[in-house]
Design a protein around this motif. Structure first.
Motif, PDB file in Angstrom:
ATOM      1  N   GLU A 251      21.612  77.622 -42.009  1.00  0.00           N
ATOM      2  CA  GLU A 251      20.471  77.373 -42.898  1.00  0.00           C
ATOM      3  C   GLU A 251      20.679  76.054 -43.630  1.00  0.00           C
ATOM      4  OE1 GLU A 251      17.679  79.165 -43.203  1.00  0.00           O
ATOM      5  OE2 GLU A 251      18.407  80.482 -41.623  1.00  0.00           O
ATOM      6  N   PRO A 252      19.644  75.314 -43.906  1.00  0.00           N
ATOM      7  CA  PRO A 252      18.234  75.643 -43.805  1.00  0.00           C
ATOM      8  C   PRO A 252      17.589  75.311 -42.471  1.00  0.00           C
ATOM      9  CG  PRO A 252      18.472  73.625 -45.077  1.00  0.00           C
ATOM     10  CD  PRO A 252      19.858  74.098 -44.717  1.00  0.00           C
ATOM     11  N   GLY A 253      18.331  74.735 -41.508  1.00  0.00           N
ATOM     12  CA  GLY A 253      17.743  74.487 -40.198  1.00  0.00           C
ATOM     13  C   GLY A 253      18.440  73.353 -39.476  1.00  0.00           C
ATOM     14  N   PRO A 254      18.021  73.101 -38.224  1.00  0.00           N
ATOM     15  CA  PRO A 254      18.653  72.068 -37.397  1.00  0.00           C
ATOM     16  C   PRO A 254      18.710  70.702 -38.081  1.00  0.00           C
ATOM     17  CG  PRO A 254      17.126  73.363 -36.087  1.00  0.00           C
ATOM     18  CD  PRO A 254      16.938  73.779 -37.526  1.00  0.00           C
ATOM     19  N   MET A 255      19.870  70.089 -37.993  1.00  0.00           N
ATOM     20  CA  MET A 255      20.199  68.780 -38.551  1.00  0.00           C
ATOM     21  C   MET A 255      20.232  68.776 -40.086  1.00  0.00           C
ATOM     22  SD  MET A 255      18.643  66.032 -35.877  1.00  0.00           S
ATOM     23  CE  MET A 255      19.525  64.724 -36.673  1.00  0.00           C
ATOM     24  N   ARG A 256      20.002  69.934 -40.707  1.00  0.00           N
ATOM     25  CA  ARG A 256      20.057  70.039 -42.166  1.00  0.00           C
ATOM     26  C   ARG A 256      20.962  71.182 -42.602  1.00  0.00           C
ATOM     27  NH1 ARG A 256      15.121  71.675 -44.009  1.00  0.00           N
ATOM     28  NH2 ARG A 256      14.639  72.424 -41.943  1.00  0.00           N
ATOM     29  N   GLY A 257      21.616  71.833 -41.633  1.00  0.00           N
ATOM     30  CA  GLY A 257      22.447  72.991 -41.936  1.00  0.00           C
ATOM     31  C   GLY A 257      23.635  72.658 -42.813  1.00  0.00           C
ATOM     32  N   MET A 258      24.027  73.636 -43.602  1.00  0.00           N
ATOM     33  CA  MET A 258      25.160  73.452 -44.514  1.00  0.00           C
ATOM     34  C   MET A 258      26.460  73.917 -43.849  1.00  0.00           C
ATOM     35  SD  MET A 258      23.652  74.401 -48.234  1.00  0.00           S
ATOM     36  CE  MET A 258      22.284  75.508 -47.919  1.00  0.00           C
ATOM     37  N   VAL A 259      27.501  73.142 -44.034  1.00  0.00           N
ATOM     38  CA  VAL A 259      28.811  73.449 -43.468  1.00  0.00           C
ATOM     39  C   VAL A 259      29.492  74.512 -44.331  1.00  0.00           C
ATOM     40  CG1 VAL A 259      31.110  72.506 -42.991  1.00  0.00           C
ATOM     41  CG2 VAL A 259      29.064  71.169 -42.452  1.00  0.00           C
ATOM     42  N   VAL A 260      30.116  75.488 -43.669  1.00  0.00           N
ATOM     43  CA  VAL A 260      30.854  76.539 -44.377  1.00  0.00           C
ATOM     44  C   VAL A 260      32.262  76.042 -44.682  1.00  0.00           C
ATOM     45  CG1 VAL A 260      31.834  78.855 -44.180  1.00  0.00           C
ATOM     46  CG2 VAL A 260      29.521  78.405 -43.339  1.00  0.00           C
ATOM     47  N   ASP A 261      32.575  75.904 -45.959  1.00  0.00           N
ATOM     48  CA  ASP A 261      33.922  75.563 -46.422  1.00  0.00           C
ATOM     49  C   ASP A 261      34.485  76.795 -47.103  1.00  0.00           C
ATOM     50  OD1 ASP A 261      33.780  72.921 -45.541  1.00  0.00           O
ATOM     51  OD2 ASP A 261      32.977  72.197 -47.438  1.00  0.00           O
ATOM     52  N   PHE A 262      35.812  76.991 -47.004  1.00  0.00           N
ATOM     53  CA  PHE A 262      36.354  78.229 -47.581  1.00  0.00           C
ATOM     54  C   PHE A 262      37.788  78.168 -48.048  1.00  0.00           C
ATOM     55  CE2 PHE A 262      36.793  78.324 -43.006  1.00  0.00           C
ATOM     56  CZ  PHE A 262      38.113  78.684 -42.809  1.00  0.00           C
ATOM     57  N   VAL A 263      38.545  77.155 -47.721  1.00  0.00           N
ATOM     58  CA  VAL A 263      39.936  77.077 -48.174  1.00  0.00           C
ATOM     59  C   VAL A 263      39.982  76.263 -49.457  1.00  0.00           C
ATOM     60  CG1 VAL A 263      42.295  76.372 -47.618  1.00  0.00           C
ATOM     61  CG2 VAL A 263      40.796  77.201 -45.792  1.00  0.00           C
ATOM     62  N   SER A 264      40.462  76.877 -50.519  1.00  0.00           N
ATOM     63  CA  SER A 264      40.567  76.203 -51.808  1.00  0.00           C
ATOM     64  C   SER A 264      42.036  76.176 -52.212  1.00  0.00           C
ATOM     65  CB  SER A 264      39.729  76.948 -52.852  1.00  0.00           C
ATOM     66  OG  SER A 264      39.862  76.335 -54.102  1.00  0.00           O
ATOM     67  N   VAL A 265      42.558  74.958 -52.381  1.00  0.00           N
ATOM     68  CA  VAL A 265      43.962  74.788 -52.758  1.00  0.00           C
ATOM     69  C   VAL A 265      44.025  73.985 -54.054  1.00  0.00           C
ATOM     70  CG1 VAL A 265      46.221  73.884 -52.066  1.00  0.00           C
ATOM     71  CG2 VAL A 265      44.651  74.793 -50.327  1.00  0.00           C
ATOM     72  N   GLY A 266      44.361  74.671 -55.153  1.00  0.00           N
ATOM     73  CA  GLY A 266      44.490  73.999 -56.444  1.00  0.00           C
ATOM     74  C   GLY A 266      43.254  73.207 -56.808  1.00  0.00           C
ATOM     75  N   TRP A 267      43.455  71.946 -57.171  1.00  0.00           N
ATOM     76  CA  TRP A 267      42.364  71.074 -57.603  1.00  0.00           C
ATOM     77  C   TRP A 267      41.652  70.416 -56.429  1.00  0.00           C
ATOM     78  CZ3 TRP A 267      43.208  66.225 -55.789  1.00  0.00           C
ATOM     79  CH2 TRP A 267      44.521  65.895 -55.475  1.00  0.00           C
ATOM     80  N   TRP A 268      42.209  70.555 -55.213  1.00  0.00           N
ATOM     81  CA  TRP A 268      41.634  69.901 -54.039  1.00  0.00           C
ATOM     82  C   TRP A 268      40.276  70.518 -53.695  1.00  0.00           C
ATOM     83  CZ3 TRP A 268      43.366  65.529 -52.128  1.00  0.00           C
ATOM     84  CH2 TRP A 268      42.916  65.092 -50.881  1.00  0.00           C
ATOM     85  N   PRO A 269      39.296  69.722 -53.271  1.00  0.00           N
ATOM     86  CA  PRO A 269      37.990  70.286 -52.908  1.00  0.00           C
ATOM     87  C   PRO A 269      38.104  71.288 -51.758  1.00  0.00           C
ATOM     88  CG  PRO A 269      37.859  67.906 -53.127  1.00  0.00           C
ATOM     89  CD  PRO A 269      39.319  68.264 -53.197  1.00  0.00           C
ATOM     90  N   THR A 270      37.214  72.247 -51.725  1.00  0.00           N
ATOM     91  CA  THR A 270      37.215  73.283 -50.700  1.00  0.00           C
ATOM     92  C   THR A 270      36.962  72.657 -49.328  1.00  0.00           C
ATOM     93  OG1 THR A 270      36.338  74.780 -52.369  1.00  0.00           O
ATOM     94  CG2 THR A 270      36.220  75.520 -50.096  1.00  0.00           C
ATOM     95  N   PHE A 271      37.681  73.150 -48.312  1.00  0.00           N
ATOM     96  CA  PHE A 271      37.567  72.602 -46.958  1.00  0.00           C
ATOM     97  C   PHE A 271      37.618  73.729 -45.948  1.00  0.00           C
ATOM     98  CE2 PHE A 271      42.000  72.610 -48.187  1.00  0.00           C
ATOM     99  CZ  PHE A 271      42.681  73.035 -47.054  1.00  0.00           C
ATOM    100  N   ASN A 272      37.567  73.371 -44.658  1.00  0.00           N
ATOM    101  CA  ASN A 272      37.631  74.356 -43.580  1.00  0.00           C
ATOM    102  C   ASN A 272      38.584  73.873 -42.491  1.00  0.00           C
ATOM    103  OD1 ASN A 272      36.164  72.557 -41.861  1.00  0.00           O
ATOM    104  ND2 ASN A 272      34.254  73.274 -42.742  1.00  0.00           N
ATOM    105  N   VAL A 273      38.704  74.631 -41.420  1.00  0.00           N
ATOM    106  CA  VAL A 273      39.607  74.285 -40.318  1.00  0.00           C
ATOM    107  C   VAL A 273      39.190  72.954 -39.676  1.00  0.00           C
ATOM    108  CG1 VAL A 273      40.388  75.002 -38.012  1.00  0.00           C
ATOM    109  CG2 VAL A 273      40.235  76.676 -39.866  1.00  0.00           C
ATOM    110  N   ALA A 274      37.894  72.761 -39.507  1.00  0.00           N
ATOM    111  CA  ALA A 274      37.399  71.518 -38.903  1.00  0.00           C
ATOM    112  C   ALA A 274      37.792  70.309 -39.752  1.00  0.00           C
ATOM    113  CB  ALA A 274      35.884  71.580 -38.739  1.00  0.00           C
ATOM    114  N   ASP A 275      37.577  70.414 -41.068  1.00  0.00           N
ATOM    115  CA  ASP A 275      37.916  69.305 -41.966  1.00  0.00           C
ATOM    116  C   ASP A 275      39.396  68.949 -41.885  1.00  0.00           C
ATOM    117  OD1 ASP A 275      35.283  69.375 -42.875  1.00  0.00           O
ATOM    118  OD2 ASP A 275      35.774  70.595 -44.629  1.00  0.00           O
ATOM    119  N   SER A 276      40.253  69.974 -41.911  1.00  0.00           N
ATOM    120  CA  SER A 276      41.693  69.704 -41.903  1.00  0.00           C
ATOM    121  C   SER A 276      42.119  69.060 -40.586  1.00  0.00           C
ATOM    122  CB  SER A 276      42.493  70.976 -42.179  1.00  0.00           C
ATOM    123  OG  SER A 276      42.222  71.956 -41.214  1.00  0.00           O
TER     124      SER A 276
END
Length: 193
Positions: free
Chosen positions: A138-163
């Motif tokens: 959501e909200p749709g093709p080319m506008r979808g939001m990426v799911v981030d879920f790993v939160s380590v201390g003060w570092w911004p939340t990221f995911n496996v793809a980001d790392s």
């Protein structure tokens, strides 16, 4: 040919004095496209599975503690790039990711270095993982939001793809700084002119 114990592969040193020997050495080296694609596939599958599990089992705003409150699983839907930058340009980020995927595959078709294949495979797998979110969430093709879920201390939340994108990019920078080329050769101080 020089045996490089650190990389696990023979790395011919670029030699402008003997181009025929250098060309023969390169011709003997295997292409690494399948290595790159295999690594990208593993990263992509792991990224998709972890995102599906997090969306199914972690409630937004209700983090799951992994190591106290230092490392948590915290579901965040990110419309922007890394560190939530460019949140209003999701469509542009999608186009950039498509260009990265095409560029990596083009480079991969001539790749002969195992370490370059590993780095580019990590970047490709990560880019594809986030690109799937951009197209199918959501909200749709080319506008979808990426799911981030790993939160380590003060570092911004990221995911496996980001790392994987970050680690792959760091590996590629290190290879470049130490003179390792995508074709499997290694530049030395003598051969750089």
């Amino acid at each position: 040919m020089k045996d490089d114990r650190h990389t696990g592969e023979d790395v011919p040193t670029a030699s402008p004095d003997d181009p025929e020997t250098a060309a023969a050495d390169l011709a003997d080296r295997p292409l690494r496209l399948w290595t790159l694609l295999s690594i990208a596939a593993v990263v992509l599958v792991f990224d998709v599975i972890t995102k599906v599990l997090v969306v199914a089992y972690v409630d937004e705003g209700n983090p799951v503690e992994v190591i106290g409150d230092v490392v948590t699983l915290s579901l965040v839907r990110n419309p922007g790039a890394a560190f939530s930058m460019a949140t209003g340009m999701t469509w542009l980020l999608t186009i950039v990711a498509v260009c990265v995927v095409i560029g990596v595959i083009r480079i991969g078709s001539t790749l002969r270095s195992l370490w370059w294949a590993i780095g580019l495979g990590m970047v490709l797998g990560g880019a594809l993982g986030n690109l799937i979110d951009r197209f199918f969430r959501e909200p749709g093709p080319m506008r979808g939001m990426v799911v981030d879920f790993v939160s380590v201390g003060w570092w911004p939340t990221f995911n496996v793809a980001d790392s994987n994108i970050v680690c792959g990019a760091i590996l590629l920078v290190v290879l470049t700084l130490f003179g390792f080329e995508p074709d499997g050769t290694r530049k030395t101080g003598d051969s750089e002119k």
